[in-house]
Design a protein around this motif. Structure first.
Motif, mmCIF file in Angstrom:
data_model
loop_
_atom_site.group_PDB
_atom_site.id
_atom_site.type_symbol
_atom_site.label_atom_id
_atom_site.label_comp_id
_atom_site.label_asym_id
_atom_site.label_seq_id
_atom_site.Cartn_x
_atom_site.Cartn_y
_atom_site.Cartn_z
ATOM 1 N N VAL A 11 0.838 -1.200 0.000
ATOM 2 C CA VAL A 11 0.000 0.000 0.000
ATOM 3 C C VAL A 11 0.874 1.252 0.000
ATOM 4 N N ASP A 12 1.951 1.232 0.784
ATOM 5 C CA ASP A 12 2.852 2.378 0.815
ATOM 6 C C ASP A 12 3.544 2.576 -0.529
ATOM 7 N N TRP A 35 1.135 4.268 -2.902
ATOM 8 C CA TRP A 35 1.136 5.704 -2.597
ATOM 9 C C TRP A 35 2.400 6.356 -3.136
ATOM 10 N N THR A 71 5.874 8.694 0.703
ATOM 11 C CA THR A 71 5.236 7.604 1.431
ATOM 12 C C THR A 71 4.270 8.184 2.454
ATOM 13 N N PRO A 72 3.174 7.487 2.732
ATOM 14 C CA PRO A 72 2.161 8.018 3.645
ATOM 15 C C PRO A 72 2.545 7.832 5.100
ATOM 16 N N SER A 95 -1.780 5.331 5.518
ATOM 17 C CA SER A 95 -1.609 4.038 4.870
ATOM 18 C C SER A 95 -2.704 3.070 5.283
ATOM 19 N N GLU A 151 -5.442 1.330 2.868
ATOM 20 C CA GLU A 151 -5.533 -0.126 2.819
ATOM 21 C C GLU A 151 -6.960 -0.593 3.084
#
Length: 270
Positions: free
Chosen positions: A41-42, A45, A52-53, A58, A62
């Motif tokens: 997920v990162d 992003w 990166t979140p 994140s 997700e």
């Protein structure tokens, strides 16, 4: 580097990735530094946004991706993938067949809902409250379509994915992870629909609406709301295609052969 080589390099210039012998960088991050340290997920992003979140961002993204993974073989995208894989094509072709079914009507409501919620947010910023802004924008949308994207479901009286997603957003707003404007816009639409349909079947927010709130709160543009849904639904499409490939059926059609009528009915406008 010659001028011709420089022109070739500029033709394919991109900030997304850089590859040369012995080196792979994703948004200027060496891939070896990401492997084993950053979740998928990162990385999604990172690839879309260049950064990166935060952990809570994140987790919210997700949750939206998990919620949209599958909705059973009655969904056209999944049905098409299952039929495709029985026709002798590979999994990649079957998944592509399913993904290509995700258009404005099936798969596009999330993008449209982000656009609608953005219109409400922008109108409210010019003065007035959430209800007034929502009513005006809803009237405009309903002058062009009988459907409000992100609200109501043909199968579920209440979409079971709505409540857990909205609770996560509400908590994120409370903790100052996201601002809450798009959540307020979505809840305003939902409230107006509830009052309009008092005593009738409700039209609550559905998966497209709830994930649209999340994508918008996280700062993703409306077209990326559809793109992220495609990523999510691709998981379910792949799983169904893989299961179907082990069934041994060939040339699977939309209905079982034993219920196929001897003569198909003619269209009403024929």
């Amino acid at each position: 580097m010659t001028s011709a080589q420089d022109a070739d390099a500029q033709w394919w210039a991109t900030a997304v990735s850089h590859v040369e012998p012995g080196s792979i960088e994703l948004r200027e991050r060496p891939v070896q530094d990401l492997i084993g340290t950053v979740g998928l997920v990162d990385v999604i992003w990172l690839m879309l946004r260049g950064s990166t979140p935060a952990p809570r961002e994140s987790a919210l993204l997700e949750a939206a991706l998990v919620a949209g993974v599958d909705h059973g073989p009655q969904a056209p995208s999944i049905a098409a993938a299952r039929m495709a894989v029985t026709c002798g094509v590979g999994l990649n072709n079957a998944v592509a067949t399913g993904v290509n079914m995700l258009g404005d009507t099936h798969g596009g409501a999330g993008q449209q809902c982000v656009e609608m919620l953005t219109d409400i947010r922008d109108l409210r910023a010019s003065g007035g409250g959430w209800q007034q802004a929502a009513q005006e924008v809803m009237a405009d949308w309903q002058s062009r379509s009988r459907y409000l994207p992100g609200f109501g479901h043909r199968f579920h009286p209440v979409d079971p994915r709505r409540d857990p997603l909205i609770r996560l957003v509400q908590q994120a707003v409370s903790d100052n992870v996201v601002g809450g404007d798009f959540l307020n816009a979505g809840l305003a639409v939902e409230g107006i629909l509830r009052r309009r349909r008092a005593g009738a079947r409700p039209v609550p927010m559905n998966i497209d609406g709830a994930t649209a709130v999340i994508y918008a709160e996280l700062g993703f543009s409306a077209p990326l709301a559809r793109g992220l849904f495609v990523l999510s639904r691709s998981v379910g499409i792949l799983a169904h295609a893989w299961e179907e490939s082990g069934q041994g059926r060939r040339n699977k059609g939309p209905i079982p052969r034993d219920v196929l009528p001897a003569r198909l009915p003619q269209p009403k406008d024929a």
